[in-house]
Design an enzyme around this catalytic site. Structure first.
Site, mmCIF file in Angstrom:
data_model
loop_
_atom_site.group_PDB
_atom_site.id
_atom_site.type_symbol
_atom_site.label_atom_id
_atom_site.label_comp_id
_atom_site.label_asym_id
_atom_site.label_seq_id
_atom_site.Cartn_x
_atom_site.Cartn_y
_atom_site.Cartn_z
ATOM 1 N N CYS A 34 0.812 -1.220 0.000
ATOM 2 C CA CYS A 34 0.000 0.000 0.000
ATOM 3 C C CYS A 34 0.843 1.266 0.000
ATOM 4 O O CYS A 34 0.305 2.359 -0.166
ATOM 5 C CB CYS A 34 -0.929 0.011 1.212
ATOM 6 S SG CYS A 34 -0.024 0.031 2.763
ATOM 7 N N CYS A 103 -2.505 -3.594 9.575
ATOM 8 C CA CYS A 103 -1.801 -2.303 9.616
ATOM 9 C C CYS A 103 -1.083 -2.095 10.946
ATOM 10 O O CYS A 103 -0.242 -1.196 11.060
ATOM 11 C CB CYS A 103 -2.774 -1.155 9.415
ATOM 12 S SG CYS A 103 -3.822 -1.324 7.961
HETATM 13 FE FE1 FES Z 1 -1.296 0.044 4.413
HETATM 14 FE FE2 FES Z 1 -2.830 0.258 6.555
HETATM 15 S S1 FES Z 1 -3.442 0.298 4.493
HETATM 16 S S2 FES Z 1 -0.770 -0.343 6.444
#
Ligand code: FES
Length: 131
Positions: A34, A103
């Site tokens: 991400c 996360c």
């Molecule tokens: Fe990448 Fe939370 S969406 S760590």
């Protein structure tokens, strides 16, 4: 997806944000999937974390976890801080939405990496000898 009041508070009012000038150590970790990135700085006095700060480019869960982690870690000995894990951080936030639990892993692991870097900086330099 519902965040707890505590998680929202740490997201909207993150604690201990910023760089420590002349920190004893720092570390950075990221999630390639991400693109979230966290950097943590530590100041150590007598084997205790006197100050822990962070900067993060990340989702609300990452920011809330980092903020909570800095509060939990400040004042701990280095050994105590090594025992701090993502489950403890999530519990202290009264939980995270199921889909955001992944996360939470960075907050503790980047702290541990900063402690590793601190300890490496304290160990005697490796010497090369000709045999
Ligand atoms: Fe990448 Fe939370 S969406 S760590």
């Amino acid at each position: 997806m519902l965040y707890t009041q505590k998680a929202l508070d740490h997201y909207y009012n993150p604690r201990n944000v910023g760089e420590i000038e002349s920190a004893d150590a720092s570390a950075q970790e990221g999630e390639p999937g991400c693109g979230d990135t966290i950097r943590v700085w530590i100041r150590v006095r007598e084997e205790r974390l006197e100050q822990v700060t962070f900067k993060a480019f990340g989702c609300p869960a990452v920011i809330a976890c980092c903020s909570m982690m800095t509060e939990m870690a400040t004042g701990l000995t280095l050994n105590e801080a090594r025992s701090l894990n993502d489950d403890m951080v999530v519990l202290a936030l009264d939980g995270l939405p199921e889909e955001k639990l992944h996360c939470s892993v960075f907050a503790a692991s980047v702290l541990h990496a900063a402690i590793d870097n601190y300890e490496k900086s304290k160990s005697p330099a490796v010497q090369e000898y000709e045999i």
